[in-house]
Write a protein that holds these residues in place. Structure first.
Motif, PDB file in Angstrom:
ATOM      1  N   ARG A 138       1.137  -3.197  10.801  1.00  0.00           N
ATOM      2  CA  ARG A 138       0.070  -3.586  11.542  1.00  0.00           C
ATOM      3  C   ARG A 138      -0.593  -2.376  10.572  1.00  0.00           C
ATOM      4  O   ARG A 138      -2.003  -2.821   9.768  1.00  0.00           O
ATOM      5  CB  ARG A 138      -0.342  -3.939  12.737  1.00  0.00           C
ATOM      6  CG  ARG A 138      -2.009  -4.459  13.290  1.00  0.00           C
ATOM      7  CD  ARG A 138      -2.251  -4.219  14.370  1.00  0.00           C
ATOM      8  NE  ARG A 138      -2.308  -2.443  14.946  1.00  0.00           N
ATOM      9  CZ  ARG A 138      -3.245  -1.897  14.446  1.00  0.00           C
ATOM     10  NH1 ARG A 138      -4.659  -2.660  13.578  1.00  0.00           N
ATOM     11  NH2 ARG A 138      -3.459  -0.894  15.035  1.00  0.00           N
ATOM     12  N   VAL A 139      -0.573  -1.499  10.481  1.00  0.00           N
ATOM     13  CA  VAL A 139      -1.246   1.001   9.853  1.00  0.00           C
ATOM     14  C   VAL A 139      -2.061  -0.573   8.796  1.00  0.00           C
ATOM     15  O   VAL A 139      -2.544  -0.338   8.082  1.00  0.00           O
ATOM     16  CB  VAL A 139      -1.294   1.685  10.072  1.00  0.00           C
ATOM     17  CG1 VAL A 139      -1.281   2.844   9.565  1.00  0.00           C
ATOM     18  CG2 VAL A 139      -1.234   1.937  12.403  1.00  0.00           C
ATOM     19  N   ALA A 140      -0.479  -0.402   7.600  1.00  0.00           N
ATOM     20  CA  ALA A 140      -0.574  -0.341   6.557  1.00  0.00           C
ATOM     21  C   ALA A 140      -1.394  -1.638   6.380  1.00  0.00           C
ATOM     22  O   ALA A 140      -1.955  -2.227   5.700  1.00  0.00           O
ATOM     23  CB  ALA A 140       1.387  -0.948   6.386  1.00  0.00           C
ATOM     24  N   LEU A 141      -0.871  -3.006   6.774  1.00  0.00           N
ATOM     25  CA  LEU A 141      -2.194  -4.192   6.701  1.00  0.00           C
ATOM     26  C   LEU A 141      -3.068  -4.178   6.831  1.00  0.00           C
ATOM     27  O   LEU A 141      -3.959  -4.164   5.368  1.00  0.00           O
ATOM     28  CB  LEU A 141      -1.512  -5.104   7.248  1.00  0.00           C
ATOM     29  CG  LEU A 141      -1.808  -6.769   7.366  1.00  0.00           C
ATOM     30  CD1 LEU A 141      -1.756  -7.433   5.807  1.00  0.00           C
ATOM     31  CD2 LEU A 141      -1.612  -7.362   8.191  1.00  0.00           C
ATOM     32  N   VAL A 142      -3.694  -3.379   7.956  1.00  0.00           N
ATOM     33  CA  VAL A 142      -5.542  -2.693   7.983  1.00  0.00           C
ATOM     34  C   VAL A 142      -5.855  -1.821   6.730  1.00  0.00           C
ATOM     35  O   VAL A 142      -6.685  -2.091   6.040  1.00  0.00           O
ATOM     36  CB  VAL A 142      -5.732  -2.092   9.274  1.00  0.00           C
ATOM     37  CG1 VAL A 142      -6.995  -1.651   9.244  1.00  0.00           C
ATOM     38  CG2 VAL A 142      -5.641  -3.556  10.150  1.00  0.00           C
ATOM     39  N   ALA A 143      -5.158  -1.398   6.405  1.00  0.00           N
ATOM     40  CA  ALA A 143      -5.554   0.278   5.782  1.00  0.00           C
ATOM     41  C   ALA A 143      -5.110  -1.243   3.959  1.00  0.00           C
ATOM     42  O   ALA A 143      -6.060   0.032   2.880  1.00  0.00           O
ATOM     43  CB  ALA A 143      -4.304   0.885   5.242  1.00  0.00           C
ATOM     44  N   GLU A 144      -4.439  -1.640   3.679  1.00  0.00           N
ATOM     45  CA  GLU A 144      -4.547  -2.429   2.645  1.00  0.00           C
ATOM     46  C   GLU A 144      -5.885  -3.483   2.289  1.00  0.00           C
ATOM     47  O   GLU A 144      -6.535  -3.337   0.989  1.00  0.00           O
ATOM     48  CB  GLU A 144      -3.699  -3.068   2.356  1.00  0.00           C
ATOM     49  CG  GLU A 144      -2.749  -4.444   0.934  1.00  0.00           C
ATOM     50  CD  GLU A 144      -1.689  -4.461   1.234  1.00  0.00           C
ATOM     51  OE1 GLU A 144      -1.760  -5.522  -0.194  1.00  0.00           O
ATOM     52  OE2 GLU A 144      -1.192  -4.576   1.521  1.00  0.00           O
ATOM     53  N   ARG A 145      -6.104  -4.161   3.294  1.00  0.00           N
ATOM     54  CA  ARG A 145      -7.623  -4.725   3.446  1.00  0.00           C
ATOM     55  C   ARG A 145      -8.758  -4.151   3.209  1.00  0.00           C
ATOM     56  O   ARG A 145      -9.867  -4.956   2.574  1.00  0.00           O
ATOM     57  CB  ARG A 145      -7.880  -5.757   4.918  1.00  0.00           C
ATOM     58  CG  ARG A 145      -6.274  -7.065   4.933  1.00  0.00           C
ATOM     59  CD  ARG A 145      -6.750  -7.404   6.053  1.00  0.00           C
ATOM     60  NE  ARG A 145      -7.518  -8.204   5.786  1.00  0.00           N
ATOM     61  CZ  ARG A 145      -8.086  -8.818   7.521  1.00  0.00           C
ATOM     62  NH1 ARG A 145      -7.961  -8.804   8.406  1.00  0.00           N
ATOM     63  NH2 ARG A 145      -9.438 -10.095   7.394  1.00  0.00           N
ATOM     64  N   GLN A 146      -8.302  -2.710   4.078  1.00  0.00           N
ATOM     65  CA  GLN A 146      -9.830  -1.682   4.180  1.00  0.00           C
ATOM     66  C   GLN A 146     -10.035  -1.726   2.407  1.00  0.00           C
ATOM     67  O   GLN A 146     -11.071  -0.954   2.385  1.00  0.00           O
ATOM     68  CB  GLN A 146      -9.664  -0.383   4.348  1.00  0.00           C
ATOM     69  CG  GLN A 146      -9.812  -1.188   6.562  1.00  0.00           C
ATOM     70  CD  GLN A 146      -9.351  -0.116   7.835  1.00  0.00           C
ATOM     71  OE1 GLN A 146      -8.616   0.719   7.280  1.00  0.00           O
ATOM     72  NE2 GLN A 146      -9.989   0.174   8.270  1.00  0.00           N
ATOM     73  N   MET A 147      -9.198  -1.098   1.751  1.00  0.00           N
ATOM     74  CA  MET A 147      -8.677  -0.690   0.893  1.00  0.00           C
ATOM     75  C   MET A 147      -9.766  -1.734  -0.615  1.00  0.00           C
ATOM     76  O   MET A 147     -10.697  -1.949  -1.741  1.00  0.00           O
ATOM     77  CB  MET A 147      -7.422   0.351   0.048  1.00  0.00           C
ATOM     78  CG  MET A 147      -7.668   1.592   0.448  1.00  0.00           C
ATOM     79  SD  MET A 147      -6.454   2.357  -0.780  1.00  0.00           S
ATOM     80  CE  MET A 147      -6.019   3.506   1.120  1.00  0.00           C
ATOM     81  N   ARG A 148      -8.779  -3.031  -0.038  1.00  0.00           N
ATOM     82  CA  ARG A 148      -9.021  -4.250  -1.397  1.00  0.00           C
ATOM     83  C   ARG A 148     -10.854  -4.566  -0.671  1.00  0.00           C
ATOM     84  O   ARG A 148     -11.518  -5.247  -1.704  1.00  0.00           O
ATOM     85  CB  ARG A 148      -8.488  -5.165  -0.548  1.00  0.00           C
ATOM     86  CG  ARG A 148      -7.081  -4.780  -0.873  1.00  0.00           C
ATOM     87  CD  ARG A 148      -6.488  -6.099  -0.731  1.00  0.00           C
ATOM     88  NE  ARG A 148      -4.681  -6.427  -1.740  1.00  0.00           N
ATOM     89  CZ  ARG A 148      -4.081  -7.237  -0.768  1.00  0.00           C
ATOM     90  NH1 ARG A 148      -3.907  -8.685  -0.801  1.00  0.00           N
ATOM     91  NH2 ARG A 148      -3.045  -7.163  -1.911  1.00  0.00           N
ATOM     92  N   LEU A 149     -11.402  -4.149   0.424  1.00  0.00           N
ATOM     93  CA  LEU A 149     -12.971  -4.061   0.261  1.00  0.00           C
ATOM     94  C   LEU A 149     -13.560  -3.404  -0.560  1.00  0.00           C
ATOM     95  O   LEU A 149     -14.652  -3.615  -1.071  1.00  0.00           O
ATOM     96  CB  LEU A 149     -12.621  -4.363   1.979  1.00  0.00           C
ATOM     97  CG  LEU A 149     -14.813  -4.455   2.383  1.00  0.00           C
ATOM     98  CD1 LEU A 149     -15.139  -5.999   2.133  1.00  0.00           C
ATOM     99  CD2 LEU A 149     -14.975  -4.062   4.144  1.00  0.00           C
ATOM    100  N   ILE A 150     -12.847  -2.365  -0.364  1.00  0.00           N
ATOM    101  CA  ILE A 150     -13.889  -1.367  -1.696  1.00  0.00           C
ATOM    102  C   ILE A 150     -12.978  -1.791  -3.199  1.00  0.00           C
ATOM    103  O   ILE A 150     -14.714  -1.544  -3.546  1.00  0.00           O
ATOM    104  CB  ILE A 150     -13.057  -0.312  -1.334  1.00  0.00           C
ATOM    105  CG1 ILE A 150     -12.522   0.304   0.237  1.00  0.00           C
ATOM    106  CG2 ILE A 150     -13.438   1.097  -2.553  1.00  0.00           C
ATOM    107  CD1 ILE A 150     -12.967   1.786   0.417  1.00  0.00           C
ATOM    108  N   SER A 151     -12.027  -2.072  -2.988  1.00  0.00           N
ATOM    109  CA  SER A 151     -12.433  -2.841  -4.543  1.00  0.00           C
ATOM    110  C   SER A 151     -13.250  -4.055  -4.791  1.00  0.00           C
ATOM    111  O   SER A 151     -13.493  -4.475  -6.142  1.00  0.00           O
ATOM    112  CB  SER A 151     -10.568  -3.371  -5.011  1.00  0.00           C
ATOM    113  OG  SER A 151      -9.837  -2.491  -4.442  1.00  0.00           O
ATOM    114  N   ILE A 152     -13.538  -4.906  -3.938  1.00  0.00           N
ATOM    115  CA  ILE A 152     -14.105  -6.131  -4.190  1.00  0.00           C
ATOM    116  C   ILE A 152     -15.679  -5.163  -4.296  1.00  0.00           C
ATOM    117  O   ILE A 152     -16.263  -6.176  -5.129  1.00  0.00           O
ATOM    118  CB  ILE A 152     -14.251  -6.726  -2.605  1.00  0.00           C
ATOM    119  CG1 ILE A 152     -12.778  -7.506  -2.668  1.00  0.00           C
ATOM    120  CG2 ILE A 152     -15.398  -7.757  -2.446  1.00  0.00           C
ATOM    121  CD1 ILE A 152     -12.786  -8.536  -1.789  1.00  0.00           C
TER     122      ILE A 152
END
Length: 208
Positions: free
Chosen positions: A187-201
């Motif tokens: 779950r931590v990995a999934l949330v971190a991935e989504r947060q970094m993708r938000l930065i990328s967007i």
């Protein structure tokens, strides 16, 4: 004669590493500002005067621990950022790297998390310098992306530091879940991935 010098040098390096290891173990339960020199030398089994053959002070030892904790990560981070085929792959690899590092070196990660805002100024500065290096290295790789066309250096560095800050947050969360069930770490990995993708967007629309 050279053989004798080699043995002495090896023994000196061994004692130095023993002091670092002992300090790191003692710091599991306290901050660096409260750590005593005699406490460290007693744990290693050497005289307090022997400490000064390796470090000028406890702060100097702390700076060496910062280098030990973060120095080896520079080539790994550069490789992670530079060899990815796309942004999503870069993010996935970065999170995998963080998870492995936390699992392999939890005491080092805990030390950095505590002392980043701790009471020993030379150590705070050493951590700040290491993180600034990470930011510059990530910026250099991001600058090679076609998406970076038209970006100025300040904005690229701001973006790089956002990624670095997010990686630090992710490391702390992985640290907190070391003993947790595997699904919690996922779950931590999934949330971190989504947060970094938000930065990328946000990156893709920054120049709009």
């Amino acid at each position: 004669m050279s053989h004798t010098l080699g043995i002495r040098q090896a023994q000196k390096q061994k004692t130095r590493q023993s002091l670092l290891d002992a300090a790191l173990g003692l710091l599991e339960g306290q901050s660096l500002s409260s750590l005593g020199l005699r406490e460290v030398t007693r744990a290693v089994g050497v005289a307090p005067t022997a400490f000064y053959r390796h470090f000028r002070s406890i702060a100097d030892l702390g700076v060496a621990l910062v280098e030990e904790a973060l120095g080896s990560l520079h080539p790994m981070i550069r490789t992670t950022v530079s060899t990815a085929d796309n942004g999503n792959q870069r993010i996935t690899r970065a999170i995998e790297l963080i998870a492995r590092h936390v699992e392999g070196y939890p005491a080092h990660v805990r030390f950095i998390a505590r002392e980043r805002h701790g009471g020993v100024e030379p150590v705070r500065e050493a951590i700040r310098d290491q993180l600034a290096r990470f930011g510059e290295e990530v910026k250099a790789e991001l600058a090679k992306d076609p998406e970076s066309a038209g970006w100025n250096d300040d904005d690229l560095l701001m973006l790089a530091n956002l990624y670095v800050d997010q990686m630090l947050i992710t490391a702390s969360l992985f640290l907190e879940t070391l003993q947790a069930p595997e699904e919690e770490r996922e779950r931590v990995a999934l949330v971190a991935e989504r947060q970094m993708r938000l930065i990328s967007i946000g990156r893709r629309h920054w120049l709009d």
